[in-house]
Design an enzyme around this catalytic site. Structure first.
Site, PDB file in Angstrom:
ATOM      1  N   THR A 148     100.977 -26.203 114.267  1.00 49.05           N
ATOM      2  CA  THR A 148     100.440 -25.379 113.173  1.00 49.05           C
ATOM      3  C   THR A 148      99.631 -26.175 112.156  1.00 49.05           C
ATOM      4  O   THR A 148      98.959 -25.594 111.318  1.00 49.05           O
ATOM      5  CB  THR A 148     101.605 -24.676 112.429  1.00 49.05           C
ATOM      6  N   ARG A 184     103.382 -46.920 116.257  1.00 48.75           N
ATOM      7  CA  ARG A 184     102.162 -47.696 116.556  1.00 48.75           C
ATOM      8  C   ARG A 184     102.390 -49.195 116.568  1.00 48.75           C
ATOM      9  O   ARG A 184     101.683 -49.918 117.254  1.00 48.75           O
ATOM     10  CB  ARG A 184     101.088 -47.396 115.504  1.00 48.75           C
ATOM     11  N   CYS A 223      92.869 -42.709 111.783  1.00 48.15           N
ATOM     12  CA  CYS A 223      91.510 -42.178 111.969  1.00 48.15           C
ATOM     13  C   CYS A 223      90.406 -43.120 111.469  1.00 48.15           C
ATOM     14  O   CYS A 223      89.350 -43.243 112.099  1.00 48.15           O
ATOM     15  CB  CYS A 223      91.391 -40.818 111.287  1.00 48.15           C
ATOM     16  N   GLU A 255      97.321 -46.841 103.593  1.00 44.79           N
ATOM     17  CA  GLU A 255      96.128 -46.812 104.438  1.00 44.79           C
ATOM     18  C   GLU A 255      95.531 -48.207 104.661  1.00 44.79           C
ATOM     19  O   GLU A 255      95.129 -48.560 105.772  1.00 44.79           O
ATOM     20  CB  GLU A 255      95.084 -45.891 103.787  1.00 44.79           C
ATOM     21  N   HIS A 269      85.039 -39.588 108.169  1.00 39.89           N
ATOM     22  CA  HIS A 269      85.263 -40.779 107.341  1.00 39.89           C
ATOM     23  C   HIS A 269      84.058 -41.714 107.459  1.00 39.89           C
ATOM     24  O   HIS A 269      83.532 -41.930 108.557  1.00 39.89           O
ATOM     25  CB  HIS A 269      86.504 -41.538 107.821  1.00 39.89           C
TER      26      HIS A 269
END
Ligand SMILES: NC(=O)c1ccc[n+]([C@@H]2O[C@H](COP(=O)([O-])OP(=O)(O)OC[C@H]3O[C@@H](n4cnc5c(N)ncnc54)[C@H](OP(=O)(O)O)[C@@H]3O)[C@@H](O)[C@H]2O)c1
Length: 398
Positions: A51, A158, A197, A250, A290
């Site tokens: 969703t 990761r 990303c 990030e 980005h």
């Protein structure tokens, strides 16, 4: 090129050819790799976090995928037991595929998903995960243990040394970690991940440059779209008419994942690339796409023209080029002085190409350039689908 005619389905023929004529089987695979599988040969897939912003991309990409068939959708307890059309607030361009509107959202439980959804015929089912990392940490191992090939967008695994962090054009050989993972964790299935990303754009631009000239130092300043924070994401009162110079976690992800992706596999172990990466991450009022400004220092510094030639000529391994979601040009080089731009370049090659421009000398390191990557396509759902296609092509699934 010589034309080859196939009297029956690839999958039956291939089985026959494996014994009698391996070369013919290879040609068949290459010729029909992008082609539609017959319905009975499609690989069943489930979407975890169906969703959310990335989950919705998965639905669009998988509804008519030539190899995969959506068999189950799962999300939080808030949505579980309700129809997708009733529960999902659609936030991406286009409409939800009509085929999923009536599907009932399942709980994030591999046992229940397997039994309530009409059964997969293939031995391994793929679970595409678009879950928050905190949820993925608990849920993804349950699916791997139950035999699913988990293709995750979350950061939870990761950095585990036995879990591939994968961009097929960059480090397809890292899938060698899967066998180690299965043995070590005693799982029937396994987990593979795609990178953050922003890192996806950076690593794709650096890969051909690293191979040709040896990347040693990187300064990366990102201007990241609001869709990167999911829905509802950043409050409009914070981001409109503004730039936020901090995205929690990030910069650390950009620095570490770049080194992992450009690293190598030695004696079955992943070795990080010896590259110093310094990242500064900013959130900007752009919807999708980005943008990253890179300065790069090399072992053998190239001229601007040499760097452009290497970037424009990059194709990735042959086995990746023939996958259904692989772009013809993984990197597009723009020569206009004011490109790339997120609004104009993010959708290049269906959102799967990374666009690089403004390649010029740098007074601090050797070269500067600007990169644009579509964060929810190449940087998330479509990157994950390409990973899954490579898993099938290499025989890990199917
Ligand atoms: N957005 C991007 O550009 C991007 C790029 C790369 C990677 N990622 C990663 O992809 C993942 C998904 O991102 P997103 O942007 O799609 O997030 P999102 O829009 O917030 O969606 C999150 C999804 O996870 C489900 N969920 C949330 N909390 C849950 C819980 N406690 N238990 C079970 N399910 C829960 C939600 O289901 P309900 O609707 O039922 O709450 C929803 O389906 C994240 O790990 C993110 O870091 C995102």
């Amino acid at each position: 090129m010589e034309e080859v005619h196939y009297p029956c389905g690839l999958w039956q023929l291939e089985a026959a050819c494996r014994v009698s004529a391996p070369k013919v089987a290879k040609r068949l695979r290459a010729g029909l790799a992008r082609g539609q599988r017959p319905m009975e040969a499609k690989i069943p897939v489930v979407i975890l976090g169906a969703t959310g912003a990335v989950g919705q991309r998965f639905l669009q990409l998988l509804a008519d995928h030539p190899w995969f068939m959506i068999k189950g959708l799962a999300a939080s307890e808030r949505s579980s037991g309700r129809r997708y059309a009733e529960v999902c607030r659609w936030v991406i361009p286009g409409d939800p595929p009509t085929s999923v509107g009536e599907m009932v959202i399942q709980p994030l439980d591999p046992t229940q998903l397997k039994t309530t959804v009409p059964g997969p015929t293939s031995s391994t089912t793929i679970a595409f995960s678009a879950l928050p990392a905190s949820v993925a940490r608990d849920v993804e191992p349950l699916f791997a243990q139950a035999g699913y090939a988990v293709c995750s967008n979350a950061s939870a695994f990761r950095y585990d040394s036995d879990v591939p962090l994968l961009i097929p054009e960059v480090n397809a050989d890292h899938l060698a970690l899967i066998e180690r993972q299965r043995t070590k964790r005693n799982w029937q299935g396994f987990i593979t991940t795609n990178p953050n990303c922003t890192v996806t754009g950076i690593a794709m631009a650096l890969k051909p440059l690293d191979t040709a000239f040896g990347v040693r130092r990187v300064s990366a300043t990102s201007m990241q779209a609001v869709s990167g924070a999911g829905y509802p994401g950043v409050a409009s009162l914070d981001i409109l008419n503004n730039v936020l110079p901090y995205i929690p976690g990030e910069e650390e992800k950009i620095e570490q994942e770049t080194r992992l992706l450009l690293g190598s596999i030695v004696d079955g172990k992943r070795i990080e690339a010896d590259i110093a990466v310094s990242a500064q991450a900013n959130r900007v009022p752009v919807l999708d796409g980005h943008t990253i400004c890179l300065s790069v220092g090399f072992e053998k510094p190239p001229s601007v023209d040499e760097a452009i030639a290497v970037l424009a000529g990059f194709r990735g391994p042959k086995e990746v080029q023939v996958l259904p979601s692989a772009p013809e040009h993984p990197i597009l080089v723009r020569h206009q002085p004011d490109r790339p731009q997120p609004r104009r370049d993010r959708d290049a090659e269906g959102g799967m190409a990374v666009t690089v421009g403004r390649i010029r000398p740098c007074a601090l390191l050797d070269l500067r350039m600007v990169v644009v990557v579509h964060n929810t396509l190449r940087g998330a759902a479509n990157g994950s689908v390409l990973n899954a296609e490579l898993l099938v092509a290499q025989g890990h699934v199917g």
